[in-house]
Design an enzyme around this catalytic site. Structure first.
Site, mmCIF file in Angstrom:
data_model
loop_
_atom_site.group_PDB
_atom_site.id
_atom_site.type_symbol
_atom_site.label_atom_id
_atom_site.label_comp_id
_atom_site.label_asym_id
_atom_site.label_seq_id
_atom_site.Cartn_x
_atom_site.Cartn_y
_atom_site.Cartn_z
ATOM 1 C CG HIS A 93 -0.297 0.388 2.491
ATOM 2 N ND1 HIS A 93 -0.117 1.700 2.881
ATOM 3 C CD2 HIS A 93 0.234 -0.374 3.488
ATOM 4 C CE1 HIS A 93 0.486 1.728 4.069
ATOM 5 N NE2 HIS A 93 0.717 0.489 4.449
ATOM 6 C CB CYS A 94 1.359 4.179 -1.697
ATOM 7 S SG CYS A 94 0.025 4.411 -2.903
ATOM 8 C CD1 TRP A 95 -1.881 10.304 0.087
ATOM 9 C CD2 TRP A 95 -2.066 9.525 2.162
ATOM 10 N NE1 TRP A 95 -2.770 11.119 0.760
ATOM 11 C CE2 TRP A 95 -2.900 10.653 2.042
ATOM 12 C CE3 TRP A 95 -2.021 8.861 3.383
ATOM 13 C CZ2 TRP A 95 -3.677 11.135 3.079
ATOM 14 C CZ3 TRP A 95 -2.805 9.341 4.433
ATOM 15 C CH2 TRP A 95 -3.606 10.462 4.279
#
Length: 347
Positions: A93-95
């Site tokens: 995941h990222c932001w």
């Protein structure tokens, strides 16, 4: 293959499959999904460069710069991912579930990983966190004045099969002005909330959940208002322990701490202690008279605790007389009182 998961399925799998957070070290250090590993695509400085390019020159220019910056890194990313997930199953995941996590998922999938991508990214996780605080929990509160050994009792209750959440443990703070112990480092408010939400999500709502009676703040961390409200409104099992026993307990716990730290923290609460008590407490610390120092400090903390108890409904407080601070025996007494109380849990 790449699988996009909603937050609920993502968190269900996260207990068995490694999670990598591809945000910058700065973002990760501030707050993260508990248990995640940081595998940043950009350094802190690189992310600023890409963001600035996006604003000034547009999306395509930012993407090209991103590839220029990360080009030599991709084999390293794959090698690090293999160390974390040798079976080639990994969660990413990222932001916001955008380009950073998408690029990492593409590269790992190309190498043969089974990749699980969080829809909406860390931002969606944060929404889930806040949702946990809106729920009702079957809370029972363990109360008692400073030096009653409540945290030790809490963990004895856990050993006996009770559900607990150690708020001070999550906050890395003992709760008082001296609660950092001179060496504990607290998480950010955001990460404290993340830790608490994950703990709450594991609660069996058909059984009591024991929490320690806390003020709104535990050091620099604040209990989310909806949870604090439940703590204040639910039944308290208050252990009543003789003053001298509490002093002896605190001398053992705090008496070995750095004296400069104790003096500095005493000066911080000087206005509330009063000038004479502050002077006498500091003198006692300097002279190694820890019992005298604790006795002075307890006058303030006992008064503060009593004021907090005065805001509760009297019928919600169950007093348990204890002769000493033995956590094993006191936990047994609490469970005996719980059986007799015949409470209806709020959930």
């Amino acid at each position: 293959m790449i699988h996009t998961l909603d937050i609920h399925h993502f968190l269900e799998l996260s207990g068995t499959i490694p999670v990598i957070d591809v945000r910058t070290p700065l973002e990760f250090d501030h707050a993260r999904i508990p248990g995640a590993y940081n595998l940043p695509i950009f350094s802190n400085e690189e992310r600023v460069m890409v963001g600035t390019t996006y604003k000034q020159k547009g999306r395509e220019a930012a993407i090209l710069l991103g590839f220029d910056l990360t080009g030599p890194k991709w084999s390293g990313f794959i090698k690090q991912a293999l160390k974390l997930a040798p079976e080639k199953r990994i969660m990413v995941h990222c932001w916001r579930g955008g380009m950073r996590s998408g690029a990492m998922a593409w590269a790992l999938n190309l190498y043969g990983f089974e990749v699980y991508l969080l829809e909406g990214g860390y931002k969606r996780f944060r929404n889930w966190v806040l949702d946990q605080f809106k729920k009702q929990y079957p809370i029972l509160v363990l109360g008692g004045m400073t030096g009653s050994g409540k945290t030790q009792i809490l963990h004895k209750l856990k050993e006996k099969g009770e559900q607990i959440i150690d708020l001070e443990g999550l906050a890395q703070h003992q709760g008082s002005s001296y609660g950092s112990m001179g060496y504990l480092n607290q998480p950010s408010q955001e990460h404290f909330e993340n830790l608490l939400a994950v703990a709450l999500s594991k609660v069996d709502t058909d059984r009591p959940l024991w929490l320690e009676d806390e003020s709104l703040s535990i050091g620099r961390c604040f209990i989310p208002n909806p949870i604090f409200k439940q703590i204040r409104e639910n039944t308290v099992f208050k252990v009543h322990i003789p003053l001298e026993e509490r002093i002896n307990f605190l001398v053992e716990e705090y008496g070995k701490l750095n004296r400069d730290f104790l003096i500095e923290r005493t000066e911080k609460i000087g206005k509330r202690l009063g000038p004479e008590q502050t002077r006498d407490a500091i003198a006692a610390i300097k002279e190694g008279r820890m019992a005298d120092f604790i006795r002075i400090a307890l006058y303030y903390y006992d008064k503060t605790y009593s004021n907090g108890q005065g805001k509760r409904r009297p019928e919600s407080i169950k007093i348990i007389q204890c002769m000493h601070t033995n956590a094993e025996e006191n936990s047994k007494l609490i469970l005996e009182h719980l059986k007799k109380a015949d409470l209806t849990l709020v959930k």
